[in-house]
Motif scaffolding. Structure first.
Motif, PDB file in Angstrom:
ATOM      1  N   ASP A 222       0.834  -1.207   0.000  1.00  0.00           N
ATOM      2  CA  ASP A 222       0.000   0.000   0.000  1.00  0.00           C
ATOM      3  C   ASP A 222       0.868   1.256   0.000  1.00  0.00           C
ATOM      4  OD1 ASP A 222      -2.493  -1.283   0.055  1.00  0.00           O
ATOM      5  OD2 ASP A 222      -2.343  -1.604   2.206  1.00  0.00           O
ATOM      6  N   ALA A 223       0.272   2.346  -0.481  1.00  0.00           N
ATOM      7  CA  ALA A 223       0.902   3.656  -0.398  1.00  0.00           C
ATOM      8  C   ALA A 223       0.123   4.482   0.644  1.00  0.00           C
ATOM      9  CB  ALA A 223       0.879   4.349  -1.762  1.00  0.00           C
ATOM     10  N   PRO A 224       0.796   5.385   1.370  1.00  0.00           N
ATOM     11  CA  PRO A 224       2.215   5.733   1.205  1.00  0.00           C
ATOM     12  C   PRO A 224       3.145   5.030   2.172  1.00  0.00           C
ATOM     13  CG  PRO A 224       1.130   7.378   2.554  1.00  0.00           C
ATOM     14  CD  PRO A 224       0.077   6.345   2.249  1.00  0.00           C
ATOM     15  N   ASP A 225       2.608   4.158   3.070  1.00  0.00           N
ATOM     16  CA  ASP A 225       3.461   3.601   4.116  1.00  0.00           C
ATOM     17  C   ASP A 225       4.208   2.348   3.678  1.00  0.00           C
ATOM     18  OD1 ASP A 225       1.379   1.849   3.916  1.00  0.00           O
ATOM     19  OD2 ASP A 225       0.679   2.069   5.984  1.00  0.00           O
ATOM     20  N   CYS A 226       3.947   1.878   2.454  1.00  0.00           N
ATOM     21  CA  CYS A 226       4.663   0.721   1.879  1.00  0.00           C
ATOM     22  C   CYS A 226       4.427  -0.563   2.669  1.00  0.00           C
ATOM     23  CB  CYS A 226       6.158   0.999   1.789  1.00  0.00           C
ATOM     24  SG  CYS A 226       6.611   2.410   0.765  1.00  0.00           S
ATOM     25  N   ARG A 227       3.337  -0.648   3.399  1.00  0.00           N
ATOM     26  CA  ARG A 227       3.043  -1.891   4.114  1.00  0.00           C
ATOM     27  C   ARG A 227       2.623  -2.961   3.122  1.00  0.00           C
ATOM     28  NH1 ARG A 227       2.749  -2.207   9.558  1.00  0.00           N
ATOM     29  NH2 ARG A 227       2.996  -0.247  10.700  1.00  0.00           N
ATOM     30  N   ILE A 228       3.212  -4.133   3.246  1.00  0.00           N
ATOM     31  CA  ILE A 228       2.958  -5.214   2.302  1.00  0.00           C
ATOM     32  C   ILE A 228       1.554  -5.756   2.531  1.00  0.00           C
ATOM     33  CG2 ILE A 228       3.656  -7.523   1.576  1.00  0.00           C
ATOM     34  CD1 ILE A 228       6.519  -6.734   2.292  1.00  0.00           C
ATOM     35  N   ARG A 229       0.776  -5.778   1.459  1.00  0.00           N
ATOM     36  CA  ARG A 229      -0.599  -6.243   1.532  1.00  0.00           C
ATOM     37  C   ARG A 229      -0.743  -7.699   1.078  1.00  0.00           C
ATOM     38  NH1 ARG A 229      -4.722  -3.765  -2.667  1.00  0.00           N
ATOM     39  NH2 ARG A 229      -4.101  -1.812  -1.678  1.00  0.00           N
ATOM     40  N   HIS A 230      -0.019  -8.086   0.025  1.00  0.00           N
ATOM     41  CA  HIS A 230      -0.234  -9.421  -0.548  1.00  0.00           C
ATOM     42  C   HIS A 230       1.052  -9.929  -1.197  1.00  0.00           C
ATOM     43  CE1 HIS A 230      -2.478 -12.745  -2.312  1.00  0.00           C
ATOM     44  NE2 HIS A 230      -1.858 -12.501  -3.443  1.00  0.00           N
ATOM     45  N   CYS A 231       1.239 -11.214  -1.123  1.00  0.00           N
ATOM     46  CA  CYS A 231       2.313 -11.868  -1.874  1.00  0.00           C
ATOM     47  C   CYS A 231       1.774 -13.201  -2.374  1.00  0.00           C
ATOM     48  CB  CYS A 231       3.558 -12.067  -1.016  1.00  0.00           C
ATOM     49  SG  CYS A 231       3.315 -13.183   0.381  1.00  0.00           S
ATOM     50  N   ASN A 232       2.264 -13.665  -3.521  1.00  0.00           N
ATOM     51  CA  ASN A 232       1.757 -14.926  -4.063  1.00  0.00           C
ATOM     52  C   ASN A 232       2.595 -16.107  -3.586  1.00  0.00           C
ATOM     53  OD1 ASN A 232       4.056 -14.629  -5.596  1.00  0.00           O
ATOM     54  ND2 ASN A 232       3.054 -14.876  -7.570  1.00  0.00           N
ATOM     55  N   SER A 233       2.121 -17.294  -3.903  1.00  0.00           N
ATOM     56  CA  SER A 233       2.764 -18.511  -3.412  1.00  0.00           C
ATOM     57  C   SER A 233       4.163 -18.696  -3.992  1.00  0.00           C
ATOM     58  CB  SER A 233       1.890 -19.728  -3.750  1.00  0.00           C
ATOM     59  OG  SER A 233       1.643 -19.788  -5.142  1.00  0.00           O
ATOM     60  N   GLU A 234       4.373 -18.196  -5.210  1.00  0.00           N
ATOM     61  CA  GLU A 234       5.699 -18.334  -5.823  1.00  0.00           C
ATOM     62  C   GLU A 234       6.743 -17.568  -5.020  1.00  0.00           C
ATOM     63  OE1 GLU A 234       8.604 -19.609  -8.456  1.00  0.00           O
ATOM     64  OE2 GLU A 234       6.539 -20.290  -8.171  1.00  0.00           O
ATOM     65  N   LEU A 235       6.393 -16.366  -4.548  1.00  0.00           N
ATOM     66  CA  LEU A 235       7.352 -15.584  -3.771  1.00  0.00           C
ATOM     67  C   LEU A 235       7.576 -16.217  -2.404  1.00  0.00           C
ATOM     68  CD1 LEU A 235       9.123 -13.102  -3.812  1.00  0.00           C
ATOM     69  CD2 LEU A 235       7.251 -11.793  -2.831  1.00  0.00           C
ATOM     70  N   LEU A 236       6.518 -16.763  -1.811  1.00  0.00           N
ATOM     71  CA  LEU A 236       6.698 -17.467  -0.541  1.00  0.00           C
ATOM     72  C   LEU A 236       7.626 -18.664  -0.714  1.00  0.00           C
ATOM     73  CD1 LEU A 236       3.076 -17.395   0.929  1.00  0.00           C
ATOM     74  CD2 LEU A 236       5.062 -16.094   1.720  1.00  0.00           C
ATOM     75  N   SER A 237       7.511 -19.334  -1.868  1.00  0.00           N
ATOM     76  CA  SER A 237       8.403 -20.455  -2.152  1.00  0.00           C
ATOM     77  C   SER A 237       9.846 -19.974  -2.266  1.00  0.00           C
ATOM     78  CB  SER A 237       7.963 -21.151  -3.437  1.00  0.00           C
ATOM     79  OG  SER A 237       8.876 -22.176  -3.792  1.00  0.00           O
ATOM     80  N   LEU A 238      10.035 -18.795  -2.881  1.00  0.00           N
ATOM     81  CA  LEU A 238      11.393 -18.249  -2.988  1.00  0.00           C
ATOM     82  C   LEU A 238      11.951 -17.885  -1.608  1.00  0.00           C
ATOM     83  CD1 LEU A 238      11.002 -15.946  -6.118  1.00  0.00           C
ATOM     84  CD2 LEU A 238      12.321 -18.058  -5.974  1.00  0.00           C
ATOM     85  N   ARG A 239      11.072 -17.402  -0.718  1.00  0.00           N
ATOM     86  CA  ARG A 239      11.536 -17.031   0.625  1.00  0.00           C
ATOM     87  C   ARG A 239      11.835 -18.255   1.462  1.00  0.00           C
ATOM     88  NH1 ARG A 239      13.413 -16.393   4.762  1.00  0.00           N
ATOM     89  NH2 ARG A 239      13.128 -14.740   6.321  1.00  0.00           N
ATOM     90  N   GLY A 240      11.067 -19.330   1.268  1.00  0.00           N
ATOM     91  CA  GLY A 240      11.325 -20.556   2.014  1.00  0.00           C
ATOM     92  C   GLY A 240      10.724 -20.516   3.403  1.00  0.00           C
ATOM     93  N   ASN A 241      11.069 -21.516   4.208  1.00  0.00           N
ATOM     94  CA  ASN A 241      10.502 -21.637   5.549  1.00  0.00           C
ATOM     95  C   ASN A 241      10.977 -20.504   6.455  1.00  0.00           C
ATOM     96  OD1 ASN A 241       9.267 -24.073   4.805  1.00  0.00           O
ATOM     97  ND2 ASN A 241      11.099 -25.243   5.335  1.00  0.00           N
TER      98      ASN A 241
END
Length: 845
Positions: free
Chosen positions: A356-375
């Motif tokens: 979100d703007a303007p505070d840059c708080r993360i609202r959503h991420c998809n499963s592919e990015l969670l897979s990249l981040r790992g456990n």
């Protein structure tokens, strides 16, 4: 009014005449009849005042309420005070303006608010305030709740009837009775004056009620909502004039059951809501449908409550109706669009992060990015941007922690930047380093304000590793096979992306705000498809598109792009002498080749110089073609690209077209640019050579076979969709491709049967071959290949129409398959191309 006053005069005249004969009876009458009647009248007027204020005051603003109470206090002299309180007992309005804001919370008020009942009690005013002028004054308090438009209790109306006034009246009547006959006439006068005063007060109250009803009528008639009243049987006793919007007149609806315009399927639901509301005596909010006189369906929202008489008996139900058809439709469309977009994001093969703007708080991420981040046990969503790098384990390519303020997503939101192809690393599960290619862009509303940001992370770790391995390879065939495989995977993914975006674009034609995001996805997918095409050009594994083009136009387009990017100290010259400038080829690949040559020339002239593009026609004979096997004798177009730069040695000229060979410093060149140029030229049936000496610049001489059979470049493909009917069997092992192509075919008007492999497809074809108009087959599938599947289908029905599809480019190995009558389409393909090709196969368009 005149009749009332005349009647009163006659009454008192006769009373005086007969009073002397019935003095004893009169005294008894005064003490036991008139006096109680007088007291009851005072109470009744107080109750009427409460009901009146309960209805009127909530509809007025604070200033009007205060003025209204002060006026009422002046005409209602029997009343000690009039008061409007909120649920906490705070005075919102008071007949004494000095007491506005004071708190009057006590047990009677709490009971009134809790039960919704009218409470009458004896109240001692300011009992704890000896200095108050009202200290110890006793009143009969009448408290009754008032409601909001939604049917909720918002507070209470309070009227205080002074016991002192009652006591004074009582003493007055006792004195009159004791005086007997002597004071009878005086008593009659006083009583007459009291009665007249009472009538005047009632007249003032009636006038105030008439004025209030006029205001209420104005509000009802000018509101967009429809006001209505029902009796306990569900019969409409009143309905606002707004009902005319649906073709009904209020007069024809009043006296009818609510069923007259309620949608038939909702009748029982509405009846049940009314029964429950009347039985439980609670406010009701509900949705139901109605039909107008043209049988058009509308959604209405009702808010109402039960009506009670003075005796507490249920009288019916009243409320308002609000048309929410457009709101519900908009909510559904927004919900569907959001679901489509979220599905697209979650199914996207690259990581997606939305903030979100303007505070840059993360609202959503998809499963592919969670897979990249790992456990991880860290909270990854709804975190402020200073924690982005720490929680998501983002690092710069040199291994240092990434500055949260310089992350692509942060820059997109805070600075409005569109960040392209920025490289980051991420530590998967805190131990495995993955390299990410990051693209980020701000999301703006219709006013241009940034409301969010979106970033896409593509895991290029394996690509980087392959690049490192390929740097050590000197065999073009190995590189070609590898890149062809990557291109196939890319084209499959891009087919899903581009197809999803096109379907969304078709469904969002009426929503330009969301369509702009779809356009960005389409442009990104098309750019990625061009990248795949370039990769195949490097390896010379692709087949160029057969389009008649004017090479002069390709040169002009390349020069226009160069003019915006290279040093202004470099002069670009264009010398066009070729009279036959048409060739058959791919305009995008040719422009890219000329750009590569121009950029190499730029690097050779760091202090400026002259860059020349020149064309002419020459005839090539057999002897020249013997040293260039891919060329045939005939008329050619010669393109010379010359610069006045530093030049090259003979050793460098011999290696200049080798893949991964570069003279630039590490990190500035890949060594693939000129290899791609050579691949493009050879795919167009031409040749390229370089002539250079140190200090004397360089000239690249390119030959292309001229096209004499076409007088003009081919027309652009018609973008309008070619629709049709029939049944198409789609055989593809990729679920993403099956889903997207299924949506495209459905949009084009075809029925679709799906199969996830060749065996399943053959079985479906055996059962449904009578209704199948066309079979689409992916060439690369597990178990049974596309070629084998095609052969078996032809064995079942030699006349079956087949369209082959693949992420690989068309190759010579497919010629045998095409000779059987099958057609071929290259992934990714837009819906317009798919519709046109299917139309050509099925209908012969």
């Amino acid at each position: 009014m005149g009749d009332v006053m005349s009647s009163e005069k006659k009454f008192w005249t006769w009373l005086l005449v007969i009073s002397f004969s019935f003095i004893i009876l009169l005294i008894t009458f005064l003490l036991f009849i008139i006096f109680p009647f007088h007291i009851e009248q005072m109470k009744t007027r107080s109750r009427e005042t409460v009901s009146h204020l309960q209805f009127v005051l909530p509809k007025l603003n604070s200033a009007d309420r205060q003025q209204y109470l002060e006026r009422m206090s002046k005409v209602a002299q029997d009343l000690s005070y009039l008061l409007l309180m909120d649920r906490q007992g705070n005075a919102l309005a008071h007949s004494n303006p000095e007491r506005v804001g004071m708190n009057f919370d006590e047990a009677g008020l709490r009971k009134c608010l809790a039960t919704g009942e009218t409470i009458e009690q004896i109240y001692i005013r300011d009992a704890d305030k000896p200095s108050s002028p009202y200290h110890g004054e006793k009143t009969i308090d009448i408290l009754s709740p008032y409601y909001s438009s939604a049917g909720r209790i918002e507070g209470a109306v309070n009227v205080g009837l002074s016991l002192a006034a009652i006591e004074r009246a009582k003493m007055h009547y006792i004195s009159v009775s004791a005086a007997g006959t002597i004071l009878w006439l005086i008593f009659i006068s006083v009583f007459a004056a009291s009665h007249i005063r009472t009538m005047r007060q009632k007249l003032a109250t009636d006038n105030a009620l008439i004025e209030s009803e006029a205001k209420y009528r104005f509000l009802v008639e000018n509101s967009s909502d429809i006001t209505y009243k029902l009796d306990i049987e569900g019969i409409i006793t009143f309905i606002g004039p707004q009902i005319r919007r649906y073709g009904f007149e209020p007069e024809e609806v009043q006296g009818q059951s609510v069923e007259i315009f309620i949608y038939q399927a909702d009748v029982e639901q509405v009846k049940e809501i009314l029964r429950k509301s009347i039985k439980s005596e609670i406010s009701t909010v509900a949705l139901f449908r109605i039909t107008d006189k043209m049988n058009k369906i509308f959604w209405l929202e009702t808010s109402g409550s039960v009506i009670k008489g003075e005796d507490g008996r249920l009288m019916g139900f009243s409320g308002t109706l609000r048309d929410v058809t457009q709101r519900l439709q908009a909510e559904k469309e927004l919900s569907d669009t959001k679901a489509l977009l979220m599905t697209a994001i979650d199914q996207f093969p690259a990581g997606i992060l939305v903030a979100d703007a303007p505070d840059c708080r993360i609202r959503h991420c998809n499963s592919e990015l969670l897979s990249l981040r790992g456990n991880t046990t860290d909270e990854l969503l709804n975190i402020p941007f200073p924690l982005h790098s720490e929680r998501w384990q983002f690092y710069n390519t040199d291994g240092t922690p990434a500055d949260p303020a310089r992350l692509p997503l942060t820059r997109a939101i805070l600075q409005g930047e569109k960040v392209s192809n920025a490289e980051l690393t991420i530590m998967r599960s805190g131990k495995e380093k993955r390299i990410l290619l990051t693209n980020a862009a701000p999301v703006r509303n219709s006013e241009g304000m940034i409301i969010a940001g979106i970033a896409m992370f593509t895991d290029i770790t394996d690509v980087k590793r392959m690049e490192e391995q390929l740097r050590q390879s000197q065999k073009m065939e190995v590189m070609g096979q590898l890149i062809s495989g990557i291109a196939h995977d890319f084209n499959n993914m891009l087919g899903g992306i581009l197809g999803s975006a096109e379907i969304l674009a078709l469904k969002l034609r009426g929503n330009p705000d969301l369509k702009s995001y779809i356009d960005m996805i389409q442009k990104g997918a098309i750019s990625a498809a061009e990248l795949t095409k370039n990769l195949l050009a490097y390896a010379r594994k692709g087949k160029i598109s057969s389009t008649a083009i004017d090479i002069h136009e390709s040169l002009r387009e390349a020069i226009a792009l160069l003019g915006r990017t290279i040093d202004k100290r470099i002069e670009i010259r264009l010398v066009l002498k070729a009279t036959d400038a048409l060739i058959t080829g791919d305009p995008a690949l040719l422009v890219n080749a000329f750009l590569n040559l121009g950029l190499n020339a730029r690097d050779a002239m760091p202090t400026g110089g002259i860059l020349t593009f020149a064309t002419t026609n020459i005839n090539i004979d057999e002897s020249y073609c013997q040293s260039h096997p891919n060329m045939n004798p005939g008329l050619f177009i010669e393109v010379n690209v010359s610069d006045t730069g530093t030049g090259m040695t003979t050793d460098i000229c011999e290696k200049i077209f080798e893949p991964f060979f570069t003279t630039k410093e590490f990190g500035r060149g890949t060594g693939l640019g000129l290899a791609a140029v050579q691949g493009t030229v050879q795919e167009h049936g031409g040749s390229i050579n370089v002539y250079s000496e140190p200090g004397k610049g360089s000239t690249f001489r390119i030959l292309f076979p001229a096209e004499r059979n076409t007088g003009a470049a081919s027309a652009a493909i018609e973008e309008d969709l070619v629709r049709g009917t029939g049944c198409i069997l789609l055989i593809d092992d990729e679920i993403l491709i099956r889903n997207i192509v299924h949506s495209q075919l459905t949009e084009l008007g075809y029925d679709v049967l799906l199969a996830e492999n060749g065996e399943q497809g053959i079985e479906i074809f055996r059962r449904e071959q009578e209704k199948i108009s066309l079979v689409m087959i992916d060439l690369i599938m597990p178990k049974i290949s596309g070629q084998e599947t095609m052969k078996r289908l032809l064995a079942i029905d030699p006349g079956v129409k087949i369209l082959l599809q693949s992420g690989f480019n068309y190759s010579e190995g497919m010629d045998e398959l095409i000779k059987t009558g099958a057609a071929f389409i290259q992934k990714p393909f837009p819906i317009s191309t798919l519709g046109r090709i299917i139309g050509q196969i099925i209908k012969g368009l």
